[in-house]
Write a protein that holds these residues in place. Structure first.
Motif, PDB file in Angstrom:
ATOM      1  N   ALA A 114       0.839  -1.200   0.000  1.00  0.00           N
ATOM      2  CA  ALA A 114       0.000   0.000   0.000  1.00  0.00           C
ATOM      3  C   ALA A 114       0.871   1.246   0.000  1.00  0.00           C
ATOM      4  CB  ALA A 114      -0.911   0.001   1.217  1.00  0.00           C
ATOM      5  N   SER A 115       0.658   2.111  -0.978  1.00  0.00           N
ATOM      6  CA  SER A 115       1.379   3.382  -0.982  1.00  0.00           C
ATOM      7  C   SER A 115       0.485   4.494  -0.444  1.00  0.00           C
ATOM      8  CB  SER A 115       1.840   3.727  -2.396  1.00  0.00           C
ATOM      9  OG  SER A 115       0.716   3.798  -3.245  1.00  0.00           O
ATOM     10  N   GLY A 137       7.171   6.425   6.616  1.00  0.00           N
ATOM     11  CA  GLY A 137       7.396   5.088   6.078  1.00  0.00           C
ATOM     12  C   GLY A 137       6.999   4.972   4.614  1.00  0.00           C
ATOM     13  N   GLY A 138       6.622   6.092   4.014  1.00  0.00           N
ATOM     14  CA  GLY A 138       6.329   6.095   2.583  1.00  0.00           C
ATOM     15  C   GLY A 138       4.881   5.807   2.229  1.00  0.00           C
ATOM     16  N   VAL A 139       3.971   5.909   3.201  1.00  0.00           N
ATOM     17  CA  VAL A 139       2.548   5.675   2.914  1.00  0.00           C
ATOM     18  C   VAL A 139       1.796   7.002   3.015  1.00  0.00           C
ATOM     19  CG1 VAL A 139       0.460   4.431   3.579  1.00  0.00           C
ATOM     20  CG2 VAL A 139       2.702   3.363   3.896  1.00  0.00           C
ATOM     21  N   GLY A 140       1.130   7.384   1.939  1.00  0.00           N
ATOM     22  CA  GLY A 140       0.332   8.609   1.948  1.00  0.00           C
ATOM     23  C   GLY A 140      -0.963   8.375   2.709  1.00  0.00           C
ATOM     24  N   VAL A 141      -1.267   9.249   3.672  1.00  0.00           N
ATOM     25  CA  VAL A 141      -2.443   9.062   4.520  1.00  0.00           C
ATOM     26  C   VAL A 141      -3.505  10.085   4.150  1.00  0.00           C
ATOM     27  CG1 VAL A 141      -3.288   9.065   6.892  1.00  0.00           C
ATOM     28  CG2 VAL A 141      -0.972   8.249   6.405  1.00  0.00           C
ATOM     29  N   PHE A 142      -4.723   9.611   3.900  1.00  0.00           N
ATOM     30  CA  PHE A 142      -5.828  10.514   3.600  1.00  0.00           C
ATOM     31  C   PHE A 142      -6.921  10.379   4.640  1.00  0.00           C
ATOM     32  CE2 PHE A 142      -3.692   9.751  -0.401  1.00  0.00           C
ATOM     33  CZ  PHE A 142      -3.561  11.032  -0.895  1.00  0.00           C
ATOM     34  N   PHE A 205     -11.909   7.215  -2.286  1.00  0.00           N
ATOM     35  CA  PHE A 205     -12.680   6.077  -1.765  1.00  0.00           C
ATOM     36  C   PHE A 205     -12.706   4.944  -2.789  1.00  0.00           C
ATOM     37  CE2 PHE A 205     -15.292   9.185   0.906  1.00  0.00           C
ATOM     38  CZ  PHE A 205     -14.671   8.811   2.073  1.00  0.00           C
ATOM     39  N   LEU A 206     -12.892   5.307  -4.063  1.00  0.00           N
ATOM     40  CA  LEU A 206     -13.071   4.285  -5.081  1.00  0.00           C
ATOM     41  C   LEU A 206     -11.745   3.638  -5.471  1.00  0.00           C
ATOM     42  CD1 LEU A 206     -15.739   6.154  -7.213  1.00  0.00           C
ATOM     43  CD2 LEU A 206     -16.107   4.103  -5.837  1.00  0.00           C
ATOM     44  N   LYS A 207     -10.623   4.334  -5.259  1.00  0.00           N
ATOM     45  CA  LYS A 207      -9.349   3.834  -5.771  1.00  0.00           C
ATOM     46  C   LYS A 207      -8.422   3.242  -4.727  1.00  0.00           C
ATOM     47  CE  LYS A 207      -8.980   6.444 -10.022  1.00  0.00           C
ATOM     48  NZ  LYS A 207      -8.916   7.836 -10.399  1.00  0.00           N
ATOM     49  N   ILE A 208      -8.437   3.779  -3.504  1.00  0.00           N
ATOM     50  CA  ILE A 208      -7.443   3.328  -2.524  1.00  0.00           C
ATOM     51  C   ILE A 208      -7.950   2.059  -1.827  1.00  0.00           C
ATOM     52  CG2 ILE A 208      -6.168   3.957  -0.437  1.00  0.00           C
ATOM     53  CD1 ILE A 208      -6.279   6.867  -1.370  1.00  0.00           C
ATOM     54  N   PRO A 209      -7.212   0.950  -1.947  1.00  0.00           N
ATOM     55  CA  PRO A 209      -7.746  -0.348  -1.502  1.00  0.00           C
ATOM     56  C   PRO A 209      -7.441  -0.698  -0.047  1.00  0.00           C
ATOM     57  CG  PRO A 209      -5.728  -0.681  -2.731  1.00  0.00           C
ATOM     58  CD  PRO A 209      -5.922   0.800  -2.642  1.00  0.00           C
ATOM     59  N   THR A 210      -6.924   0.254   0.726  1.00  0.00           N
ATOM     60  CA  THR A 210      -6.561  -0.064   2.100  1.00  0.00           C
ATOM     61  C   THR A 210      -7.079   1.031   3.023  1.00  0.00           C
ATOM     62  OG1 THR A 210      -4.515  -0.844   1.120  1.00  0.00           O
ATOM     63  CG2 THR A 210      -4.635  -0.873   3.504  1.00  0.00           C
ATOM     64  N   ALA A 211      -7.656   0.627   4.150  1.00  0.00           N
ATOM     65  CA  ALA A 211      -8.249   1.618   5.055  1.00  0.00           C
ATOM     66  C   ALA A 211      -7.871   1.328   6.501  1.00  0.00           C
ATOM     67  CB  ALA A 211      -9.769   1.633   4.903  1.00  0.00           C
ATOM     68  N   ILE A 212      -7.867   2.392   7.302  1.00  0.00           N
ATOM     69  CA  ILE A 212      -7.620   2.273   8.740  1.00  0.00           C
ATOM     70  C   ILE A 212      -8.798   2.892   9.480  1.00  0.00           C
ATOM     71  CG2 ILE A 212      -6.168   3.100  10.657  1.00  0.00           C
ATOM     72  CD1 ILE A 212      -3.808   3.068   8.707  1.00  0.00           C
ATOM     73  N   SER A 213      -9.264   2.213  10.514  1.00  0.00           N
ATOM     74  CA  SER A 213     -10.348   2.776  11.329  1.00  0.00           C
ATOM     75  C   SER A 213     -10.005   2.640  12.793  1.00  0.00           C
ATOM     76  CB  SER A 213     -11.656   2.022  11.062  1.00  0.00           C
ATOM     77  OG  SER A 213     -11.699   0.829  11.843  1.00  0.00           O
ATOM     78  N   GLY A 214     -10.777   3.317  13.613  1.00  0.00           N
ATOM     79  CA  GLY A 214     -10.779   3.053  15.047  1.00  0.00           C
ATOM     80  C   GLY A 214     -11.937   2.117  15.321  1.00  0.00           C
ATOM     81  N   CYS A 237     -15.081   3.636   3.902  1.00  0.00           N
ATOM     82  CA  CYS A 237     -13.789   3.032   4.240  1.00  0.00           C
ATOM     83  C   CYS A 237     -13.937   1.575   4.653  1.00  0.00           C
ATOM     84  CB  CYS A 237     -13.110   3.796   5.368  1.00  0.00           C
ATOM     85  SG  CYS A 237     -12.501   5.412   4.889  1.00  0.00           S
ATOM     86  N   LEU A 238     -15.055   1.211   5.248  1.00  0.00           N
ATOM     87  CA  LEU A 238     -15.138  -0.167   5.717  1.00  0.00           C
ATOM     88  C   LEU A 238     -15.928  -1.043   4.765  1.00  0.00           C
ATOM     89  CD1 LEU A 238     -18.105  -0.597   7.356  1.00  0.00           C
ATOM     90  CD2 LEU A 238     -16.933   0.899   8.946  1.00  0.00           C
ATOM     91  N   THR A 239     -16.289  -0.507   3.602  1.00  0.00           N
ATOM     92  CA  THR A 239     -17.011  -1.304   2.610  1.00  0.00           C
ATOM     93  C   THR A 239     -16.207  -1.483   1.324  1.00  0.00           C
ATOM     94  OG1 THR A 239     -19.078  -0.408   3.461  1.00  0.00           O
ATOM     95  CG2 THR A 239     -19.170  -1.495   1.341  1.00  0.00           C
ATOM     96  N   LEU A 240     -15.594  -0.385   0.831  1.00  0.00           N
ATOM     97  CA  LEU A 240     -14.983  -0.442  -0.496  1.00  0.00           C
ATOM     98  C   LEU A 240     -13.591  -1.070  -0.551  1.00  0.00           C
ATOM     99  CD1 LEU A 240     -16.175   3.019  -1.851  1.00  0.00           C
ATOM    100  CD2 LEU A 240     -17.077   0.771  -2.415  1.00  0.00           C
ATOM    101  N   PRO A 241     -12.712  -0.821   0.430  1.00  0.00           N
ATOM    102  CA  PRO A 241     -11.334  -1.338   0.276  1.00  0.00           C
ATOM    103  C   PRO A 241     -11.251  -2.859   0.352  1.00  0.00           C
ATOM    104  CG  PRO A 241     -11.392   0.468   1.841  1.00  0.00           C
ATOM    105  CD  PRO A 241     -12.809   0.061   1.596  1.00  0.00           C
ATOM    106  N   ARG A 242     -10.062  -3.339  -0.025  1.00  0.00           N
ATOM    107  CA  ARG A 242      -9.780  -4.762   0.010  1.00  0.00           C
ATOM    108  C   ARG A 242      -9.322  -5.155   1.415  1.00  0.00           C
ATOM    109  NH1 ARG A 242      -5.533  -4.791  -3.999  1.00  0.00           N
ATOM    110  NH2 ARG A 242      -4.156  -4.504  -2.232  1.00  0.00           N
ATOM    111  N   THR A 243      -8.612  -4.207   2.055  1.00  0.00           N
ATOM    112  CA  THR A 243      -8.019  -4.485   3.356  1.00  0.00           C
ATOM    113  C   THR A 243      -8.437  -3.424   4.364  1.00  0.00           C
ATOM    114  OG1 THR A 243      -6.115  -5.499   2.296  1.00  0.00           O
ATOM    115  CG2 THR A 243      -5.831  -4.789   4.590  1.00  0.00           C
TER     116      THR A 243
END
Lengths: 485, 231
Positions: A114-115, A137-142, A205-214, A237-243
């Protein structure tokens, strides 16, 4: 960025003490106006919706008991959660401190190549300072919550746990969005600003396949996670991504699914003054064909377990992060959230932050309160914040007493002398007698004291002090005529 | 890996020290059963009052609500779709086919893709979505989806801007605890929807429609006879 000198520090290990950190806000009328406005609106809505609930006190009682019970049996419930979540296809990780949690999350992102990552608002991630670590660490956070976008794009810090950007007004939001999204003609109408955020995020939302939640709640019985939100960015975030990676404090666990019948009734009413927030989502591990197919939960300790062993302080962990206490707090209303030097401001922050720091930092926070008790009154899970504040103050004092340098501190010296005098009647009367003679030297003919030397001058500089009466109360009581009894 | 196991043991051990116990025991179950639950479980409203409250609450959230009889449902759906001004819809596979086929459809030129594995891009193209629901909670005007075949995958009710939800009167309960009583098993997936997506992050001004559907329409099917048998 714009005013680096005044940039608030929310890392308790390096933040200035509360009275110092509060000064920039107290001197900033615009900021105080923004905070007061937001709080007045929430408070009015909350009061209306709580009053219509005839069983409010019974709900508080149940909410408090459920949370306390979950903490009493925390180990068992966490293990049950781990088993059920794993059975449902999730992966559970345990992080003893912030550094471990950050590393686990970065490693998971690297496994996914994941970038970029999209995030649902989580104060826990702010607690462990996750974003700068991932960026390094090289990961862009949105960030995807509207308030969090305002903070991220404006290089601002959160000042509230439910509406983190409440200190920023619409024209400031307009300036930030216009500058960072390249929208020169953007108006400051909240509708236009919200629409700009929607457009900005839709493709992410449609393109980034990785999400972080609380997590708002973890359900031990089923291994499910619940998220309470308003905008729908959470659902995205909790429906569309792969991870999906969920970061949750270990205290967030509830015994059973049914316990939500209490929590969901009190949370939105307390937090935003709504009967129910627009969206609450619950999911259990991985569901084939629906939502992320890789699901990780990172259970974070980071000082929480150390709070359990204090019977009075343990109630701090009952918190469901509604922020009702900060909205009700007369101190928060004046200082806003940044003064607390932590991502958890207000009364709950004043007790949670120093404890998460194992009482090694943020020792000024337990004093950032008038002990009026408004926070306890509104708390939906009945955390007796004033009681914990007092207990923490005692801990801070005990710490200070052990420091050698405090032995000659005038305040501690004075208190030790007072302790000596007040615990022996004959010494007390002797001191009183001498004090009365001393005071008479400064009493004018008009019966008033106009000027005192040394420390006493601090009082008489601005006001006069009435001279002592001819008798003490004890003398008067002993000498009073018997028939007056 | 070894480090991860160590952290787990370290945390559980700290908790054990803090709480004095960490393993499941009989006392835990007894303590749970004894928790005070003095709050209101069952509402006192009649079935009609309960429906009226549900409608009032939904309208407070700016949701559109229309009522119809079971016989008039298909026509009501068509009328709602026509009034929406939208043409491209999606629906989950479990939606009854009679909802979707009325003579008016051909005239108005509606398109409705049934979700037999539509891609995200295809769902994103849809202007509206039509689903059933698991339950309605009158006290808070909440619609609950358990994402069954008639309610659809979560993404289906998320991307399209317009959501038409068909709720039967017999599915409406008054209080949140009554909803939990209807869950015979804890569901794996739930979405509780209380009005359209909204934010108040800018100066506490409530703005409708951030990321989720901006328009929520509810058709309340008055299947009262069913409700009477339930009570």
């Amino acid at each position: 960025m714009s005013h680096a000198a005044n940039h608030p520090v929310l890392d308790p290990t390096i933040a200035p003490p509360f009275p110092v950190a509060a000064l920039p806000v107290l001197r900033n009328p615009q900021l105080r106006k923004n905070v007061a406005h937001a709080i007045d609106v929430i408070q009015a809505k909350r009061a209306k919706l709580v009053n219509e609930k005839t069983d409010w006190q019974a709900l508080r009682e149940a909410g408090s008991a459920i949370r306390a019970h979950a903490l009493d049996h925390l180990g068992a419930y966490l293990e049950e959660f781990e088993t059920r979540c794993t059975d449902a296809g999730g992966h559970v990780h345990w992080a003893a401190d912030a550094a471990e949690a950050r590393q686990i999350i970065l490693d998971l992102l690297r496994q996914e190549n994941a970038s970029e990552v999209i995030k649902i608002k989580t104060m826990t991630s702010a607690e462990i300072q996750l974003n700068p670590f991932l960026e390094a660490g090289g990961v862009g956070v949105f960030e995807t919550d509207l308030a969090e976008i305002i903070l991220q794009l404006g290089d601002e810090e959160p000042s509230h746990i439910v509406v983190p950007a409440l200190h920023v007004n619409r024209s400031q939001v307009r300036e930030i969005f216009a500058r960072r999204m390249g929208l020169e003609n953007l108006s400051d109408d909240p509708h236009a600003l919200t629409a700009a955020a929607r457009t900005y995020l839709r493709q992410k939302f449609l393109k980034i396949p990785t999400a972080i939640s609380g997590a708002n709640f973890l359900i031990a019985e089923t291994g499910a996670v619940a998220i309470v939100e308003s905008e729908g960015n959470g659902r995205m975030c909790l429906t569309l991504p792969r991870t999906m990676i969920t970061l949750a404090g270990i205290e967030k666990v509830l015994p059973r699914f049914q316990d939500l019948e209490v929590m969901l009734q009190v949370l939105a009413r307390s937090a935003t003054g709504e009967r129910m927030n627009p969206y609450t989502s619950l999911w259990t591990g991985v569901t084939p064909g629906d939502g992320p197919q890789n699901f990780h939960v990172v259970l974070l300790d980071n000082g929480r377990s150390s709070i359990l062993s204090h019977p009075v302080e343990r109630q701090t962990l009952k918190c469901i992060r509604c922020a009702a206490c900060m909205n009700a707090c007369p101190v928060y209303r004046q200082t806003g959230g940044h003064a607390y030097g932590s991502v958890y401001p207000g009364p709950i922050g004043a007790i949670l932050t120093p404890q998460l720091m194992q009482m090694q930092h943020a020792q000024s926070l337990p004093y950032a309160s008038s002990l009026c008790g408004a926070c306890y009154e509104v708390c939906p899970v009945k955390i007796n914040i004033p009681e914990v504040l007092l207990d923490l103050r005692a801990q801070v004092v005990n710490q200070e007493r052990k420091q050698g340098g405090r032995f000659f501190d005038p305040m501690y010296l004075g208190l030790r002398i007072a302790n000596l005098l007040f615990s022996r009647a004959w010494l007390f009367h002797a001191a009183q007698w001498m004090g009365r003679i001393g005071i008479k030297l400064f009493t004018g003919k008009d019966g008033w004291i106009h000027s005192l030397p040394s420390i006493g001058a601090k009082w008489t500089q601005t006001r006069d002090l009435r001279g002592l009466p001819s008798q003490t109360f004890h003398q008067w009581w002993a000498a009073r005529p018997k028939e007056a009894k | 890996m070894n480090e991860a196991v160590q952290s787990r043991e370290r945390i559980l051990n700290r908790i054990r020290i803090g709480t004095g116990s960490a393993t499941q025991d009989a006392a835990q179950a007894a303590a749970y059963a004894a928790l005070p639950r003095g709050y209101i479980r069952h509402g006192l409203r009649s079935a009609d009052e309960c429906l009226a409250l549900m409608i009032e609450r939904l309208r407070e959230y700016d949701a559109e609500v229309v009522e119809c009889t079971p016989e008039a449902l298909a026509d009501t759906i068509t009328a709602q779709l026509a009034a929406s001004g939208k043409h491209k819809f999606v629906a989950p596979p479990g939606v009854p086919s009679e909802w979707l086929v009325t003579p008016a459809w051909k005239i108005t030129g509606f398109e409705c893709d049934i979700d037999h594995g539509l891609t995200t891009a295809e769902i994103e193209q849809a202007e509206g979505v039509m689903t059933g629901a698991f339950c309605g909670i009158a006290d808070s005007g909440t619609i609950v989806l358990h994402h069954s075949a008639a309610e659809g995958r979560r993404v289906l009710t998320l991307l399209p801007d317009w959501h038409l939800c068909i709720l039967r009167a017999s599915q409406v309960v008054e209080t949140l605890p009554e909803y939990f009583d209807r869950c015979l098993q804890p569901p794996a997936l739930v979405t509780w929807i209380s009005g359209p997506s909204a934010t108040a992050d800018i100066e506490m001004t409530r703005i409708k429609g951030v990321h989720g559907p901006r328009f929520l329409h509810v058709i309340l099917v008055l299947d009262q006879s069913e409700r009477l048998t339930l009570n």
